[in-house]
Scaffold this motif. Structure first.
Motif, PDB file in Angstrom:
ATOM      1  N   ALA A 139       0.826  -1.206   0.000  1.00 55.23           N
ATOM      2  CA  ALA A 139       0.000   0.000   0.000  1.00 55.23           C
ATOM      3  C   ALA A 139       0.862   1.258   0.000  1.00 55.23           C
ATOM      4  CB  ALA A 139      -0.934  -0.002   1.204  1.00 55.23           C
ATOM      5  N   ALA A 140       1.914   1.263   0.787  1.00 51.70           N
ATOM      6  CA  ALA A 140       2.800   2.434   0.860  1.00 51.70           C
ATOM      7  C   ALA A 140       3.467   2.700  -0.481  1.00 51.70           C
ATOM      8  CB  ALA A 140       3.851   2.229   1.946  1.00 51.70           C
ATOM      9  N   ARG A 141       3.867   1.643  -1.179  1.00 47.67           N
ATOM     10  CA  ARG A 141       4.487   1.825  -2.496  1.00 47.67           C
ATOM     11  C   ARG A 141       3.471   2.347  -3.506  1.00 47.67           C
ATOM     12  NH1 ARG A 141       7.372  -2.495  -0.289  1.00 47.67           N
ATOM     13  NH2 ARG A 141       6.061  -4.145  -1.134  1.00 47.67           N
TER      14      ARG A 141
ATOM     15  N   LEU B 280      -2.726  -6.474  -3.614  1.00 50.38           N
ATOM     16  CA  LEU B 280      -2.751  -6.042  -5.004  1.00 50.38           C
ATOM     17  C   LEU B 280      -2.898  -7.275  -5.891  1.00 50.38           C
ATOM     18  CD1 LEU B 280      -2.193  -3.975  -7.306  1.00 50.38           C
ATOM     19  CD2 LEU B 280       0.252  -4.370  -6.875  1.00 50.38           C
ATOM     20  N   SER B 281      -3.882  -7.256  -6.786  1.00 52.32           N
ATOM     21  CA  SER B 281      -4.101  -8.410  -7.662  1.00 52.32           C
ATOM     22  C   SER B 281      -2.997  -8.492  -8.709  1.00 52.32           C
ATOM     23  CB  SER B 281      -5.454  -8.291  -8.365  1.00 52.32           C
ATOM     24  OG  SER B 281      -5.410  -7.277  -9.353  1.00 52.32           O
TER      25      SER B 281
ATOM     26  N   LEU C   5       7.051  -6.021 -10.866  1.00 51.24           N
ATOM     27  CA  LEU C   5       6.338  -6.802  -9.865  1.00 51.24           C
ATOM     28  C   LEU C   5       7.202  -6.985  -8.622  1.00 51.24           C
ATOM     29  CD1 LEU C   5       4.551  -7.192 -12.381  1.00 51.24           C
ATOM     30  CD2 LEU C   5       4.119  -9.495 -11.565  1.00 51.24           C
ATOM     31  N   ASP C   6       8.520  -7.096  -8.807  1.00 48.74           N
ATOM     32  CA  ASP C   6       9.429  -7.185  -7.658  1.00 48.74           C
ATOM     33  C   ASP C   6       9.288  -5.963  -6.768  1.00 48.74           C
ATOM     34  OD1 ASP C   6      10.497  -9.649  -8.284  1.00 48.74           O
ATOM     35  OD2 ASP C   6      12.301  -8.839  -9.223  1.00 48.74           O
ATOM     36  N   PHE C   7       9.176  -4.792  -7.372  1.00 50.25           N
ATOM     37  CA  PHE C   7       9.018  -3.574  -6.592  1.00 50.25           C
ATOM     38  C   PHE C   7       7.651  -3.541  -5.914  1.00 50.25           C
ATOM     39  CE2 PHE C   7       7.459   0.813  -6.279  1.00 50.25           C
ATOM     40  CZ  PHE C   7       8.355   1.285  -5.331  1.00 50.25           C
ATOM     41  N   LEU C   8       6.607  -3.816  -6.671  1.00 45.26           N
ATOM     42  CA  LEU C   8       5.259  -3.715  -6.115  1.00 45.26           C
ATOM     43  C   LEU C   8       5.043  -4.673  -4.945  1.00 45.26           C
ATOM     44  CD1 LEU C   8       3.310  -3.369  -9.457  1.00 45.26           C
ATOM     45  CD2 LEU C   8       3.538  -1.604  -7.686  1.00 45.26           C
ATOM     46  N   TYR C   9       5.453  -5.918  -5.114  1.00 41.73           N
ATOM     47  CA  TYR C   9       5.179  -6.919  -4.085  1.00 41.73           C
ATOM     48  C   TYR C   9       6.258  -7.013  -3.007  1.00 41.73           C
ATOM     49  CZ  TYR C   9       1.256  -8.672  -6.836  1.00 41.73           C
ATOM     50  OH  TYR C   9       0.065  -8.788  -7.495  1.00 41.73           O
ATOM     51  N   GLU C  10       7.515  -6.774  -3.372  1.00 39.20           N
ATOM     52  CA  GLU C  10       8.617  -7.013  -2.430  1.00 39.20           C
ATOM     53  C   GLU C  10       9.433  -5.770  -2.080  1.00 39.20           C
ATOM     54  OE1 GLU C  10       9.254  -9.910  -0.855  1.00 39.20           O
ATOM     55  OE2 GLU C  10       7.504 -10.766  -1.814  1.00 39.20           O
ATOM     56  N   GLY C  11       9.212  -4.672  -2.818  1.00 34.07           N
ATOM     57  CA  GLY C  11       9.973  -3.461  -2.547  1.00 34.07           C
ATOM     58  C   GLY C  11      11.374  -3.458  -3.130  1.00 34.07           C
TER      59      GLY C  11
END
Length: 89
Positions: free
Chosen positions: A12-14, A50-51, A66-72
Motif C-alpha cells: 500500500a505504501a508503495r 494487489l491483484s 512486480l518485484d518492486f510492487l510486491y517485495e519493494g
C-alpha cells in the motif's frame, strides 16, 4: 492468532508513493490502470493484496516491476523512479 488489520501495508505504501509521484487522485490512478476505484482503494488501504492483473497493469502503464510492487525491490524500476524512490524522505 489474529490477522493484522493491514497485512499489505508495505505494498500500500508503495502504491501511495507512486500515485503521489504521478500527481493523481485514486479515481484517476485507477482509471489509468483500468481498474475500479473501489478495488484500488482496498489495495492502497493495505487491507487487500494487489491483484496480479492490477500489478501487470501498473507494469504496463508505468513500468513498475512486480518485484518492486510486491517485495519493494527497486532494481528493475526505471532510473528516474528508482532515484525518486531512493530519495524519498
Amino acid at each position: 492468532m489474529e490477522k493484522p488489520a493491514k497485512p499489505y501495508a508495505e505494498i500500500a505504501a508503495r502504491l501511495k508513493w507512486h500515485r503521489s509521484i504521478e500527481g493523481l487522485n485514486q479515481d484517476a490512478y485507477a482509471e489509468q490502470i483500468g481498474t475500479k476505484r473501489s478495488a484500488y482503494s482496498l489495495w492502497e488501504a493495505g487491507s487487500h493484496r494487489l491483484s496480479l492483473d492490477g500489478a501487470l497493469a501498473l507494469r504496463k502503464r508505468y513500468g513498475l516491476s512486480l518485484d518492486f510492487l510486491y517485495e519493494g525491490i527497486d532494481d528493475a524500476l526505471p532510473m528516474t523512479l528508482r532515484k525518486a524512490w531512493l530519495d524519498r524522505s
